[in-house]
Design an enzyme around this catalytic site. Sequence first.
Site, mmCIF file in Angstrom:
data_model
loop_
_atom_site.group_PDB
_atom_site.id
_atom_site.type_symbol
_atom_site.label_atom_id
_atom_site.label_comp_id
_atom_site.label_asym_id
_atom_site.label_seq_id
_atom_site.Cartn_x
_atom_site.Cartn_y
_atom_site.Cartn_z
ATOM 1 C CE LYS A 30 2.665 11.884 -5.119
ATOM 2 N NZ LYS A 30 1.354 11.364 -4.681
ATOM 3 N N GLY B 46 -0.761 -6.251 -1.872
ATOM 4 C CA GLY B 46 -0.213 -5.188 -1.033
ATOM 5 C C GLY B 46 -1.047 -5.035 0.224
#
Length: 357
Positions: free
Chosen positions: A82, A182
Amino acid sequence: MQQSVLELMQSMGHEQVVFCQDPHTGLNAIIAIHNTTLGPSLGGTRLWNYNNHEDALIDALRLSRGMTYKSAISGLNLGGGKAVLIGDAAKLKSEAYWRRYGKFVNSLNGKYITAEDVNTSSADMEYIGMETEFVTGKPDYMGGSGDPSPLTAYGVYMGMKAAAKKAWGSDVLTDKKVLVQGAGNVGQYLMGHLVEEGAKVMICDINEAKIKQAKGKYPAIEVISNDNIFDREFDIYAPCALGATVNTESINKMKCPLIAGAANNQLADENIHGPMLVEKGIIYVPDFLINAGGIINISIELDGYNRDRALNTVGKIYNRTLEIFDLAEKESVHTQLAAMRIAEKRIKDIANIRVGK
Ligand code: NAD
């Protein structure tokens, strides 16, 4: 910082962490490579205005470790990596910025392959792709897999159905009350599947524009306030915003029997909150298992993208979720730990095969 970078890497098992900076474009990047036993590390690039460099480093370390588990449990021949870029997306994004970053990615010779994440888009991947071949998530017109969110949402939907089967003996979600926290990319695609099946969808978001957009698409959904969401009654909690929302305070309040959502690192502390969920009888679908649709989609781009193959492979999250529930029961552990054990076993087994070559 309590621990040095090397100590943090040792405690979480990282192979390599690369720091990059370029004063001309304002680029400040950390690329964390957790484990490459199964293949090159693949994970998105997140651009975020972190409070400090320590927070950015911890985020990169945690997220890259999560990618190792996500790819391993999904049967992909990819490792975990990442990248986090530090700063204000609105001020930093430019062609030169992305191409400079692409050059850094290229310098790792394929040990890290990048993709989209928070605040990065297919268009940004296109610029990165001008400097390196080690980039995925490119737009469809470039032969890429495009936006991963629809496939991530489909995987979450499949995992949620498997969890429903475990909880109620049937995977039908009609009339089930689902809170989607969300209303972003994944949240909205998930709502689409749920509404289509006749679930009663509740949503909350801190961004009014997102609420408006979701309500425009699905007028039947119920919008609720972000405050005290766990005081409400619903059947399924689908966290699709932030991590660490499953914590001591929220679990104590939760009345729903199921948690199945897209957010990464949902458990504030897996060692505390995994067992706490078991004690309370709440079924939890491990985050890195249920939200793997995006990485599965991207992995197919590496072999030449095919949408049907992507959908078929993501659909396997359903059976995998049921397998994890069985293992957790058999070994009397919480579901996150059961999933981690399966992922770790695969990494170990494949490492042994490689040694024997
Ligand atoms: P997104 O940025 O499009 O959506 C996130 C939404 O959450 C936004 O609308 C935001 O306003 C809202 N939000 C932020 N804080 C909130 C709060 N405190 N309460 C309520 N809402 C809040 O992101 P996304 O791509 O939809 O991803 C959602 C989650 O899933 C993220 O945690 C992401 O890391 C994870 N995830 C996404 C993918 C993918 O393919 N996009 C893949 C795996 C995991």
